[in-house]
Design a protein around this motif. Structure first.
Motif, PDB file in Angstrom:
ATOM      1  N   VAL A  87      54.662  64.946  70.938  1.00 44.97           N
ATOM      2  CA  VAL A  87      53.411  65.650  70.638  1.00 44.97           C
ATOM      3  C   VAL A  87      53.632  66.707  69.555  1.00 44.97           C
ATOM      4  O   VAL A  87      52.871  66.794  68.592  1.00 44.97           O
ATOM      5  CB  VAL A  87      52.856  66.288  71.930  1.00 44.97           C
ATOM      6  N   GLN A  99      54.037  65.336  66.080  1.00 47.00           N
ATOM      7  CA  GLN A  99      52.784  64.935  65.439  1.00 47.00           C
ATOM      8  C   GLN A  99      52.096  66.103  64.763  1.00 47.00           C
ATOM      9  O   GLN A  99      51.538  65.972  63.679  1.00 47.00           O
ATOM     10  CB  GLN A  99      51.851  64.320  66.472  1.00 47.00           C
ATOM     11  N   LEU A 153      52.427  69.476  53.938  1.00 49.57           N
ATOM     12  CA  LEU A 153      51.840  70.539  53.134  1.00 49.57           C
ATOM     13  C   LEU A 153      52.944  71.363  52.467  1.00 49.57           C
ATOM     14  O   LEU A 153      52.854  71.694  51.282  1.00 49.57           O
ATOM     15  CB  LEU A 153      50.976  71.432  54.021  1.00 49.57           C
ATOM     16  N   TRP A 166      56.439  52.346  67.114  1.00 49.70           N
ATOM     17  CA  TRP A 166      55.244  53.186  67.048  1.00 49.70           C
ATOM     18  C   TRP A 166      54.858  53.432  65.595  1.00 49.70           C
ATOM     19  O   TRP A 166      53.700  53.316  65.211  1.00 49.70           O
ATOM     20  CB  TRP A 166      55.565  54.514  67.756  1.00 49.70           C
ATOM     21  N   ARG A 218      51.679  52.251  62.542  1.00 48.63           N
ATOM     22  CA  ARG A 218      50.822  53.342  62.066  1.00 48.63           C
ATOM     23  C   ARG A 218      51.036  53.708  60.607  1.00 48.63           C
ATOM     24  O   ARG A 218      50.164  54.302  59.979  1.00 48.63           O
ATOM     25  CB  ARG A 218      51.085  54.584  62.922  1.00 48.63           C
ATOM     26  N   HIS A 254      43.254  70.514  62.335  1.00 44.30           N
ATOM     27  CA  HIS A 254      44.386  70.465  61.418  1.00 44.30           C
ATOM     28  C   HIS A 254      43.958  70.797  59.998  1.00 44.30           C
ATOM     29  O   HIS A 254      44.688  71.454  59.264  1.00 44.30           O
ATOM     30  CB  HIS A 254      45.036  69.081  61.461  1.00 44.30           C
ATOM     31  N   LEU A 274      43.762  74.365  59.768  1.00 44.62           N
ATOM     32  CA  LEU A 274      45.111  74.926  59.782  1.00 44.62           C
ATOM     33  C   LEU A 274      45.774  74.761  58.411  1.00 44.62           C
ATOM     34  O   LEU A 274      46.353  75.701  57.856  1.00 44.62           O
ATOM     35  CB  LEU A 274      45.942  74.222  60.859  1.00 44.62           C
ATOM     36  N   LEU A 275      45.658  73.560  57.873  1.00 40.35           N
ATOM     37  CA  LEU A 275      46.298  73.291  56.582  1.00 40.35           C
ATOM     38  C   LEU A 275      45.699  74.181  55.499  1.00 40.35           C
ATOM     39  O   LEU A 275      46.420  74.711  54.644  1.00 40.35           O
ATOM     40  CB  LEU A 275      46.138  71.817  56.205  1.00 40.35           C
ATOM     41  N   VAL A 304      47.080  77.555  56.025  1.00 41.39           N
ATOM     42  CA  VAL A 304      48.509  77.608  55.762  1.00 41.39           C
ATOM     43  C   VAL A 304      48.795  77.540  54.261  1.00 41.39           C
ATOM     44  O   VAL A 304      49.681  78.226  53.753  1.00 41.39           O
ATOM     45  CB  VAL A 304      49.230  76.474  56.515  1.00 41.39           C
ATOM     46  N   TRP A 305      48.007  76.737  53.559  1.00 45.12           N
ATOM     47  CA  TRP A 305      48.225  76.681  52.115  1.00 45.12           C
ATOM     48  C   TRP A 305      48.028  78.052  51.480  1.00 45.12           C
ATOM     49  O   TRP A 305      48.828  78.481  50.630  1.00 45.12           O
ATOM     50  CB  TRP A 305      47.272  75.664  51.476  1.00 45.12           C
ATOM     51  N   PHE A 325      44.271  69.551  49.922  1.00 46.68           N
ATOM     52  CA  PHE A 325      45.302  69.149  50.893  1.00 46.68           C
ATOM     53  C   PHE A 325      44.719  69.099  52.300  1.00 46.68           C
ATOM     54  O   PHE A 325      45.139  68.256  53.100  1.00 46.68           O
ATOM     55  CB  PHE A 325      46.486  70.110  50.830  1.00 46.68           C
ATOM     56  N   ILE A 362      45.795  65.379  53.340  1.00 49.51           N
ATOM     57  CA  ILE A 362      46.908  65.179  54.272  1.00 49.51           C
ATOM     58  C   ILE A 362      46.428  64.595  55.602  1.00 49.51           C
ATOM     59  O   ILE A 362      46.991  63.603  56.072  1.00 49.51           O
ATOM     60  CB  ILE A 362      47.705  66.487  54.435  1.00 49.51           C
ATOM     61  N   PHE A 367      45.852  61.008  55.323  1.00 47.59           N
ATOM     62  CA  PHE A 367      47.098  60.240  55.259  1.00 47.59           C
ATOM     63  C   PHE A 367      47.776  60.163  56.625  1.00 47.59           C
ATOM     64  O   PHE A 367      48.297  59.128  57.031  1.00 47.59           O
ATOM     65  CB  PHE A 367      48.033  60.900  54.235  1.00 47.59           C
ATOM     66  N   VAL A 368      47.731  61.284  57.326  1.00 45.46           N
ATOM     67  CA  VAL A 368      48.502  61.396  58.558  1.00 45.46           C
ATOM     68  C   VAL A 368      47.742  60.819  59.747  1.00 45.46           C
ATOM     69  O   VAL A 368      48.343  60.466  60.760  1.00 45.46           O
ATOM     70  CB  VAL A 368      48.835  62.887  58.791  1.00 45.46           C
ATOM     71  N   GLY A 409      46.583  58.165  60.763  1.00 49.15           N
ATOM     72  CA  GLY A 409      47.076  56.970  61.433  1.00 49.15           C
ATOM     73  C   GLY A 409      48.286  57.241  62.304  1.00 49.15           C
ATOM     74  O   GLY A 409      48.575  56.507  63.238  1.00 49.15           O
ATOM     75  N   MET A 410      48.978  58.291  61.986  1.00 42.95           N
ATOM     76  CA  MET A 410      50.226  58.577  62.691  1.00 42.95           C
ATOM     77  C   MET A 410      49.992  59.468  63.901  1.00 42.95           C
ATOM     78  O   MET A 410      50.857  60.241  64.269  1.00 42.95           O
ATOM     79  CB  MET A 410      51.191  59.282  61.738  1.00 42.95           C
ATOM     80  N   ARG A 411      48.831  59.411  64.470  1.00 39.30           N
ATOM     81  CA  ARG A 411      48.560  60.299  65.602  1.00 39.30           C
ATOM     82  C   ARG A 411      48.039  59.518  66.791  1.00 39.30           C
ATOM     83  O   ARG A 411      47.275  58.575  66.653  1.00 39.30           O
ATOM     84  CB  ARG A 411      47.493  61.323  65.208  1.00 39.30           C
ATOM     85  N   ASP A 412      48.469  59.957  67.940  1.00 36.77           N
ATOM     86  CA  ASP A 412      47.826  59.448  69.140  1.00 36.77           C
ATOM     87  C   ASP A 412      46.531  60.236  69.312  1.00 36.77           C
ATOM     88  O   ASP A 412      46.389  61.338  68.810  1.00 36.77           O
ATOM     89  CB  ASP A 412      48.741  59.660  70.342  1.00 36.77           C
ATOM     90  N   HIS A 421      44.127  62.692  70.766  1.00 42.62           N
ATOM     91  CA  HIS A 421      44.265  63.883  71.596  1.00 42.62           C
ATOM     92  C   HIS A 421      42.888  64.468  71.845  1.00 42.62           C
ATOM     93  O   HIS A 421      41.998  64.311  71.013  1.00 42.62           O
ATOM     94  CB  HIS A 421      45.146  64.910  70.888  1.00 42.62           C
ATOM     95  N   LEU A 450      48.674  66.628  75.143  1.00 42.40           N
ATOM     96  CA  LEU A 450      48.655  67.835  74.319  1.00 42.40           C
ATOM     97  C   LEU A 450      48.605  69.064  75.201  1.00 42.40           C
ATOM     98  O   LEU A 450      49.341  70.033  74.985  1.00 42.40           O
ATOM     99  CB  LEU A 450      47.445  67.786  73.374  1.00 42.40           C
TER     100      LEU A 450
END
Ligand code: NA
Ligand code: NA
Lengths: 127, 124, 932, 161, 89, 503
Positions: free
Chosen positions: C791, C794, C802, C840, C844, D9, D12-13, D16-17, D35, D39, D42-43, D45-48, D50, D103
């Motif tokens: 978690v 991720q 960034l 996984w 993805r 996110h 947050l991004l 953070v930038w 960004f 971002i 892009f990202v 897909g890489m998440r479960d 939540h 989470l």
């Protein structure tokens, strides 16, 4: 400061060399990595050491020699590529040859040499 | 640099330094891996926060504008430190590292290792 | 006289004829093959008249002036004599071989080799350039090798050919050295110049070396003692080859060489000693051994050796007429020996055997051949009215006149007579033992006369024996004179070629030899018995075992040195390096220079102590692998701190990110490698390695210190001055990387990309050992992907991306750049792999890492190529400042595109390596037992 | 595909930038926005999947509380470290948890590690139990109660499960 | 004052680093060593930030940030190795 | 064509990169097409460059438009261009050979091959010593990857040694570069050459250590004793096209020795003048010796060829030790010859090994060849060339070396050694050749691979070069003479490459 720096570089080199001369691929890889640290520090030092003089224009009054830094950067990257390759090659060698000795075969241990008068030797305790 | 700023920076630095030292001291001193885990995860997070804050204040003053990027380091550490500690604890338990003798509920370790629920009567 | 240039090349062209013509009938093939040599012979003969009148022909065209080689030919008496022998006997051999070779032999190949040899031989005798002589000389070795090994499937042929090639090849190399020295001494490689500089050569200090080297070449080729042993073994060749090469031509090349260089090298005491003694030894040895041969060709071979010795002896004696006699005997020997070989070949061909113990009484079966053979044998024995008699008589005469051995010179005629005795004896044996002496024993075939035209060459040669023997002056007088004149480079002493010189000492010697020979032959059984007491050492076996011995010792040496031990190789490399550096270093007066040092502070001491302790710990714990990895990480960390401290933030960043990826790689490797290192280095080796390590470390440290404490005047101010104005960035290090020395960076990312490809290649067929438990035998934990880690990872990913974007964008002006950004991205993605596993991710993330590498390199290259549009060299950068409302002023630079290429390559390469490594173990984990 | 697949996110991004660059100039806002959109796209897909933060304000308060607790906990732990070891009474505790999302559990475990003298050691397979190691375990039940009320309850509220 | 404080704190951190190294060498378990390394990363971050204050530059911030990010990754990878052997499976 | 001199680097680089991208990455066939086009283009552009250099003289290419000594400059001079052309020719021929499914033994053969060529050409062309390091690494890493092409235990084993030794070498290289930069403060070779002359005292002493280290590094690449051990097994175990391409790898080390120790640490280097010579002499002679022993001991054709490569390295090192224009000229001629010949022999050894079944390339009895005439002819050509016998190019190179050695006191060693090494090769080849071609049992098996047209063309292409080098020996030696004179002419090889600096 230069003395300490040079001593450290020398020591790292010595450590790297010693490990590079070992018989197992992992030790050799670690040795080469240590050696490359030493090399990078050495190459870096060829531009002489300067404090608070990062070669970023406008950030300090004097600038350290940027050229060796650029060279070291290149060397680090290349060193990384090489280390990566040799690590995987070591794995491959282990897979192909069945052991991780750099010579592909484990050297046969020499029979221990019995010395006269060595009373603590196990062989002597047979009676 | 105005004195008050300097004092703030120094105090923050000192707090940070002391906690960092304490954290490492605990790491060196505490008797088993589980107790040792506490000191860096906590003392050091606070310590590093102190140093970061002082750095923020200092650079904000020096640049003449707010310098807050150090917060990002804190953010990273706060997110990662617990997980690092968790992973290390997991490793220690997996390796069946015995906890300190006087540890309470030491029998739970085997449950933890197998990630099972503790038995009902254990809670009583 | 340019046509002379093409003269020797006609046969070269002729090598192709038989290959093409071999499809026709054998006769047609033979005739076509003979055409070009015949034409050549005709062309050579067309010069005869002029040469007899003292003319010489020269022709040359430049070839390789750098080594003094020019295509230079000469035709004088000596070359004429040899050319006629080569071409004339060559033509006869072609005719003879047409009948000799069996149907299964490839006649085309045979003729082709033969003509090649003819070309080489002709080249030798016609050359007017030292290097060119050697050139053709070596060609004769090669072509004779091919001819001897014509029946290569026979062991004898292979071994004989190899031996001949080795001995003559070695001689050839000595000759080369001699000729080069000769040319160098004279200052010219032109033969004529050399021949004209005899006095200067003989006076030079290099003369003895030159002489020995040249004579080595000549002696090996002419089978002189002690190099004679190859010749009998070369008899494994088809008989036409023996007739041609080993009697008439090739073995005479050595003689030719001595004759050719006679004006340049002869007429010194050293020459007399070396040449005459060698000749004498060869003459006697050959003659003696010939008698005991049971093989017909063996007898002829040793006889050839003996006669070559005789000629050599003549050349070495240095009396007035010895050279003339030598040349005369060259001619005579070629004629009678070629015919004898051919006769032997006929006997072999028609009876199936060459063993004189089987061959008896052939007179009854082939009287005509027998007659021919007997005439030729008589010539060989030196019977009057034969050509052999004349030259032998001259030989005996000259032995009486020489003084080459000082007070022992009287021995020469005595020994010469003794040699004559044996010559007569073996000639006698050749006649009596084969054609008479009872009946044949167990011959494979019933002998009969050969085909008509197979005899023709023999007939011609035998006729020549007689003609020359009876009318020497008419037949060969002019030729001999011309040859002698060329050999002696001018004045030829007067001589007469009469068959009768009255009763004199040489005649007496001939008579003694004749009678002695008959007596010896008559009592041969005692002699055979006597000889049988000596152990027979076959030179072939001796030679082979010598070669094998050397090979064995060489192999032993190689296995001893190249023992496949990396440790040794690395040790030697480092040892050499350190020895080579310390030798100059010892001249350094003081280690410290004048540059003021930076004062020491607590932080640095701490860092240094940490570094050193960790480094030492890595060494001490190198057998506990994970531990050494931890301490290695500390070393890496401190190294990056050092970079930061000494004003190299970019380096610190790079080192940090590389460090992590390296550690991850090493952890991966740990899993697939054995967990522990056994203790196997002997204490002695450890001490040795420690010594070298300390030596190297000490040297490096010393140099490092010496460098740092001395001022440096470098080009780097240029970079700080031009970074902003010329490169458009304030981070000078980055500007160097993407602009000043962008080419290095392009190479560097290529290295990274290649490494990834290589690693992919390595992984592709890897069969891994996957331990079922850790180094303590504990089974692995069940929890593949701890939830917390998954978690958190991720949520870290977008942040990390960034940060890498941040690092990327600022690189040109502040520490950072594409490379570090790429590594951060990679680490972030790897973190996902660690947390979630390959499966996984696979579903993805759809990045093709290979394409990333390719496009990265391509983008970086193309950004460099962009400058071509503006007529600027590769990698010339462009940048400018723009301003937009709201956003304000910003910079755009082509270096950013370059850096993007760097970024993509780094991400692609790193991921290709790690992700594929991970994929190996995804589907299932077959637990393979360790093999140790 | 939505423009903001991960709104939290993205925010947050974005922040953070600006933090990273120490700047709120227009240029950086544009970049930050870029960004913040790119971002996550892009990202994503890489998440479960939540759960969403249902109560952002509650979340904010939670963060502040945790920060205060960190400070306190750190001082406590520092004290424990300096004290003679013999007074130390470490122990393991199994905390039953009701929060269901991964989470949520993760944040809970992290909070527990960061705050009151405890380190999360493991979560049971069935995700019903959080095992915790306490540096100084005086009252087991109190600790469980503290964790459940002070940290777990608000988290359940925030994520609504 | 600032310089003195920096010096004192630097000494603290140096001591801390030595303590970390001691733990790293001593162990006794591998988990202890990893923990020591992890702590060392944190102390290093502090050291870098302090050096930034000392020389008055923010150029080293990124180095600190990177250590924070990457230190975690390597700790996680090391633990994963001890747990599962194969860190990317 | 102002960019011509970078073509030999960019063509393979771009081809290599493109092969990783669609559409080329999709099928091997497309990569093959691109490879052939690429290597051919490379050959053409190299040849054209050679022509340009012959016509117009040295071409300096300042990358990024930064003039030397500040930026990296490529120097297309008679020496580098000759070697680039050689490498390109070799690349083209070997690629043709590889197309016959030799590229199938693993992934990425074609891009790696291209990158290898890029590295080699870059190392030849660069005028910057650190850039030389970078290109060394490019060619090394590509060679590592190519070495394991095809897989199998021996390859892995020898690759491990090769890689580790070269990593040690790279470390030494960087130490050396550090010293060089630390004393001279510059990286451009011409600039180094100019500056080294004014080094004095302790700085000169320090610079000497750097120069010595570089010699070790180049010596390792060139298989100089005692760093030759890696070579026989490595070359013998590599796949044929790889081994054939590797024939030029030792020459990169040799080339660097000439470049660095003639131009930089040559006659004009003041206190550092000719510092390599005292080391080169004994090491070169010992290299020939050990190579010769190896030649005699070789049990098979590949090992034999590998050992001959060591001998030729030793001979070239002798030329470097002689340190005269004549010797350099000899070296250049001999280098081209020996590279082509050994490359051809490696390819031929593969053809031979395939047709002989179990015996492979070993000198033992075997089943007969399927194409005995053609193979035998090719073998004879290779053998004669390698031995140094007329009528093939070896003898010219050998004579040039002998002649140039004659002026030195060491010629008493050089001459016998070189001649004995020839004799050893003669013995080895005659032993091996007669055994392989004439000692047979059984029948030739029709199922085994015959040499395919492309393979024949490739070998033929290489072999044709050998007699041509003799026929046109005059022109070629003229060229090498000029090139050598250029290298030994300090004004031409140093000052002329530094716009703004004059002697
Ligand atoms: Na008989
Ligand atoms: Na806690």
């Amino acid at each position: 400061m230069e003395g300490i720096y040079a001593f450290s570089v020398g020591l790292l080199t010595a450590c790297g060399v010693f490990l590079t001369l070992r018989g197992r691929s992992f030790s050799v890889v670690v040795g080469l990595t240590l050696l490359s640290y030493a090399v990078n520090l050495f190459l870096f030092a060829s531009g002489r050491l300067k404090l608070n003089a990062a070669a970023v224009l406008g950030r300090s009054e004097q600038y350290s020699d940027p050229l060796p830094q650029a060279l070291v950067l290149t060397a680090i990257v290349i060193g990384f590529a090489m280390t990566a390759f040799v690590v995987i090659l070591a794995m491959r060698a282990r897979a192909d040859l069945g052991n991780d000795h750099v010579d592909g075969q484990v050297p046969k241990p020499k029979p221990p040499i019995l010395q006269k008068g060595n009373t603590t030797h196990k062989a002597g305790g047979g009676q | 640099m105005p004195l008050y700023l300097e004092i703030i920076i120094c105090v923050l630095l000192l707090i940070g330094g002391v906690f960092l030292l304490l954290g490492s001291y605990g790491l060196a001193r505490l008797p088993d891996i589980f107790t040792r885990l506490h000191s860096p995860t906590k003392a050091s997070t606070l310590g590093i926060t102190g140093v970061l804050l002082s750095s923020m204040v200092f650079h904000s003053y020096q640049n003449g504008s707010l310098s807050v990027n150090e917060l990002l380091i804190t953010l990273f550490l706060l997110i990662t430190a617990p997980v690092a500690a968790y992973m290390i604890a997991k490793t220690a338990i997996h390796h069946e590292t015995p906890p300190l003798d006087k540890t309470k509920n030491a029998h739970l370790v085997s449950k933890i290792r197998d990630r099972q629920a503790p038995k009902e009567n254990d809670e009583a | 006289m340019k046509s002379l240039i093409w003269l020797p090349f006609l046969p070269l062209l002729g090598t192709l004829v038989p290959l093409i013509a071999s499809r026709l009938s054998r006769t047609a093939c033979a005739f076509l093959t003979a055409a070009l040599p015949a034409l050549t012979l005709f062309l050579v003969l067309s010069h005869t008249e002029a040469i007899f009148h003292g003319e010489r022909f020269f022709a040359s065209i430049p070839w390789i002036p750098a080594i003094g080689l020019q295509l230079a030919f000469r035709l004088d008496g000596l070359s004429l004599l040899f050319s006629i022998l080569i071409l004339g006997i060559g033509l006869l051999v072609i005719l003879y071989a047409r009948y000799y070779l069996s149907a299964k032999d490839s006649i085309g190949k045979f003729y082709s080799y033969l003509i090649l040899f003819m070309f080489a031989m002709l080249g030798v005798v016609l050359s007017d350039n030292l290097i060119q002589i050697w050139f053709f000389w070596e060609l004769t070795s090669i072509s004779s090798f091919l001819l001897i090994s014509f029946w290569g499937d026979k062991t004898e042929a292979r071994k004989g050919a190899r031996m001949a090639l080795t001995v003559t090849g070695a001689g050839g190399l000595a000759l080369l050295a001699g000729l080069l020295l000769l040319g160098h001494t004279v200052g010219s490689y032109s033969l004529q110049t050399v021949l004209d500089s005899g006095d200067m050569i003989k006076a030079s200090s290099a003369y003895p070396i030159i002489l020995v080297l040249v004579l080595l070449g000549a002696f090996t080729k002419s089978a002189q003692f002690p190099f004679h042993f190859w010749l009998p073994n070369a008899m494994a060749a088809p008989t036409p080859v023996s007739a041609y090469l080993h009697s008439a031509t090739m073995v005479k090349a050595g003689i030719f060489l001595m004759a050719r260089f006679y004006p340049a090298l002869a007429d010194t005491d050293l020459w007399f000693m070396l040449v005459s003694l060698t000749g004498l030894a060869t003459f006697l040895t050959g003659a003696y051994i010939a008698l005991f041969q049971h093989d017909l060709k063996g007898l002829l071979a040793y006889s050839t050796i003996s006669h070559l010795g005789l000629i050599t002896l003549l050349l070495g004696m240095g009396t007035d007429l010895s050279a003339v006699a030598a040349l005369f005997h060259v001619m005579n020997h070629a004629i009678f020996k070629a015919s004898l070989f051919m006769a032997a070949g006929i006997i072999d061909h028609e009876s199936g055997s060459r063993d004189m113990r089987q061959l008896n009484g052939l007179w009854k079966f082939m009287p005509y051949t027998a007659t021919l053979a007997m005439v030729a044998s008589a010539s060989m024995a030196g019977v009057p009215l034969m050509n052999g008699f004349l030259s032998k008589e001259m030989f005996f005469t000259e032995t009486l006149h020489q003084a080459s051995l000082g007070s022992l010179s009287w021995m020469v005629p005595v020994l010469a007579t003794l040699g004559g005795v044996f010559s007569v004896a073996y000639s006698m044996r050749f006649i009596h033992d084969v054609f008479f002496n009872g009946d044949p024993i167990n011959l494979p075939k019933t002998p009969h006369e050969p085909p008509r035209y197979m005899r023709v060459p023999v007939e011609i040669l035998v006729a020549l024996c007689l003609l020359v023997g009876i009318f020497p002056g008419v037949i060969v007088g002019h030729l001999l004179y011309a040859a002698a004149s060329a050999t002696l480079n001018g004045s030829v002493p007067s001589y007469s070629l009469a068959i009768w010189h009255g009763v004199n000492f040489p005649l007496l010697m001939s008579i003694i030899a004749m009678c002695g020979g008959l007596i010896v032959y008559a009592n041969r059984r005692h002699l055979f018995k006597f000889q049988a007491q000596f152990p027979v050492s076959d030179p072939k076996l001796v030679f082979e075992s010598a070669v094998q011995y050397i090979t064995r010792r060489a192999s032993q040496f190689i296995t001893l040195t190249e023992n496949g031990s990396l440790q040794r190789y690395a040790f030697l490399t480092l040892l050499l390096a350190v020895v080579m550096t310390t030798i100059p270093l010892m001249r350094l007066n003081a280690t410290a220079g004048l540059r003021p040092e930076i004062p020491v502070d607590a932080l640095s001491i701490t860092a240094a102590v940490l570094l050193c302790l960790s480094g030492l710990a890595t060494v001490i714990w190198h057998r506990r692998r994970l531990l050494s990895l931890l301490t290695l990480s500390v070393v890496g960390l401190i190294v990056s701190l050092a970079f930061a401290k000494f004003s190299a933030p970019d380096l610190a960043l790079t080192q940090l990110s590389v460090e992590v990826v390296t550690v991850i790689l090493l952890i991966l490797a740990l899993f697939f490698l054995p967990q522990k290192t056994p203790k196997e280095s002997s204490p002695r080796r450890v001490v040795r390695d420690l010594g070298l390590a300390a030596f190297v470390g000490g040297t490096v440290g010393t140099i490092c210190y010496a460098l740092m404490t001395r001022p440096l005047d470098s080009i780097s101010t240029f970079f700080t001055e031009n970074s902003k104005t010329g490169g458009g960035g304030t981070n000078v290090v980055n500007v160097i990387l993407v602009d000043f020395r962008g080419f290095d960076t392009l190479g560097e990312i290529t290295v990274l990309g290649i490494a990834a490809l290589g690693i992919y290649k390595l992984i592709a067929r890897m069969r891994l050992y996957m331990p079922s438990g850790d180094y303590q035998g504990r089974p692995w934990a069940e929890d593949k992907h701890p939830m917390l880690l998954a978690v958190i990872s991720q949520s870290l990913l977008p942040l990390a991306l960034l940060v890498s974007a941040y690092i990327f964008l600022r690189g040109h002006n502040l520490p950072g750049g594409g490379f570090i950004a790429g590594l951060i991205t990679s680490v972030a993605i790897i973190q996902q792999y660690v947390a979630h596993g390959v499966e996984w991710i696979k579903t993805r993330i759809k990045l093709d890492y290979q394409i990333m590498i390719g496009s990265g390199i391509a983008i970086a290259t193309l950004s460099g190529l962009g400058s071509w549009l503006f007529n600027r060299p590769f990698l010339t950068t462009w940048f400018d400042y723009f301003s937009l409302p709201l956003i304000g002023k910003f910079e755009l630079a082509s270096a950013m595109v370059f850096d993007l290429g760097v970024y993509l390559t780094v991400v692609g390469a790193t991921m290709l390596i790690l992700a594929n490594l991970g994929k190996l173990t995804t589907s299932e984990r077959p637990t393979q037992q360790e093999h140790e | 595909m939505r423009v903001f697949p991960m709104p939290f996110h993205s925010l947050l991004l974005f922040v953070v930038w600006l933090l990273l660059n120490n700047s709120v100039s227009a240029g950086h806002i544009v970049l930050a926005a870029f960004f913040a959109i790119a971002i996550p796209l892009f990202v994503n897909g890489m998440r479960d999947e939540h759960p969403k933060i249902l109560k952002p304000w509650r979340a904010f308060r939670y963060v502040l509380m945790v920060m205060r607790d960190i400070l306190v906990a750190n001082i406590e732990v520092a004290w424990l470290i300096i004290r003679p070891i013999k007074h130390l009474e470490p122990g393991f505790v199994a905390v039953p948890i009701n929060i269901r999302s991964d989470l949520g559990i993760t944040i809970l475990a992290s909070t527990v590690s960061l705050t009151p003298g405890t380190v999360s050691a493991e979560i049971s397979k069935d995700k019903q139990w959080l095992y915790v190691h306490a540096l100084h375990l005086e009252g087991e039940a109190d600790l469980i109660h503290l964790i459940k009320t002070r940290y777990e309850a608000p988290l359940k509220e925030i994520f609504g499960c | 004052m600032l310089n003195w404080t920096l010096f004192i704190v630097a000494v603290f951190i140096c001591i801390a680093l030595f303590l970390n190294l001691w733990r790293l060498f001593k162990g006794p378990t591998i988990s202890d060593r990893i923990l020591a390394l992890d702590t060392m990363y944190i102390n290093t971050i502090a050291l870098i930030l302090m050096y930034g204050i000392y020389v008055g530059t923010s150029l080293y911030f990124e180095a600190a940030l990177l250590i924070a990010m990457l230190g975690f990754v390597s700790t996680a990878a090391l633990c994963k190795y001890l747990l599962r052997g194969d860190i990317i499976e | 064509m102002q960019h011509l001199s970078i073509f030999p680097i960019l063509i393979p680089l771009l081809c290599g990169a493109l092969m990783l991208l669609p559409p080329f990455s999709k099928t091997l066939q497309r990569q093959r097409i691109l490879s052939v086009i690429g290597t051919f283009a490379l050959l053409i552009s190299s040849a054209f460059l050679l022509h340009q250099v012959m016509m117009k003289g040295v071409h300096l290419y300042a990358l990024g438009d930064w003039q030397p000594p500040f930026g990296i400059a490529l120097v297309a001079d008679p020496v580098s261009t000759l070697l680039v052309t050689l490498a390109s020719f070799l690349g083209f021929a070997v690629m043709l050979y590889a197309l016959n499914d030799h590229d199938k033994g693993g992934a990425y053969f074609h891009p790696l091959f291209m990158f290898q060529l890029m590295g080699i050409n870059g190392a030849f062309l660069t005028g910057d010593i650190f850039n030389l390091f970078v290109f060394f690494e490019v060619l090394l890493i590509a060679s590592y990857a190519l070495l394991v092409h095809g897989g199998g235990k021996p390859r892995t084993q020898s690759a491990l040694h090769y890689v580790i030794l070269n990593l040690v070498g790279s470390s030494l290289f960087l130490f050396g570069l550090g010293i060089i930069y630390g004393t001279l403060g510059t990286l451009n070779m011409a600039d180094l050459a100019v500056k080294v002359g004014s080094l004095q005292g302790e700085n000169a002493t320090l610079a000497k250590t750097g120069a010595a280290l570089l010699l070790v590094v180049f010596g390792l690449k060139a298989a100089m004793l005692p760093m030759h051990f890696w070579l026989p097994r490595t070359y013998a175990s590599a796949t044929a096209p790889v081994a054939a391409l590797f024939a030029i790898m030792t020459k990169v080390g040799i080339y660097s020795i000439f470049r660095v120790y003639v131009v930089i640490f040559g006659d004009h280097a003041g206190e550092l003048a000719n510092i390599a010579t005292p080391w080169l002499w004994p090491l070169a002679l010992l290299t020939i010796t050990i190579g010769t022993i190896g030649v005699i001991a070789s049990p098979g054709l590949k090992t034999l060829t590998a050992n001959l490569v060591i001998v030729s390295s030793g001979s070239l090192l002798v030329c470097a030790a002689i340190h005269s224009a004549a010797a350099t000229s000899a070296a250049l001629y001999y280098l081209v010859h020996s590279t082509i010949a050994s490359s051809a022999l490696f390819l031929l050894a593969d053809v031979i090994a395939r047709q002989r079944g179990q015996a492979e390339d070993r000198f033992v009895r075997s089943r007969p060849f399927m194409q005995p005439k053609m193979i035998g002819f090719a073998f004879a050509i290779c053998a004669l060339a390698m031995i140094g016998m007329p009528p093939l190019s070896g003898f010219i190179g050998k004579i040039m070396i002998l002649q140039s050695a004659h002026t030195t006191a060491e010629s008493a060693w050089v001459w016998p050694l070189i001649l004995v090494s020839s004799l050893a090769a003669l013995v080895a080849f005659s032993r091996g050749g007669t055994t392989m071609f004439w000692r047979h049992n059984g029948n030739s098996n029709n199922d085994v691979n015959t040499a395919k047209p492309l393979e024949i063309i490739a070998i033929g292409l290489l072999l044709v070069a050998l007699p041509l080098m003799v026929v046109f020996g005059g022109d070629i030696t003229d060229y090498t003479q000029n090139a050598a004179n250029y290298l030994h002419d300090f004004n031409a090889s140093a000052y002329d490459l530094l716009p703004g600096v004059t002697s």
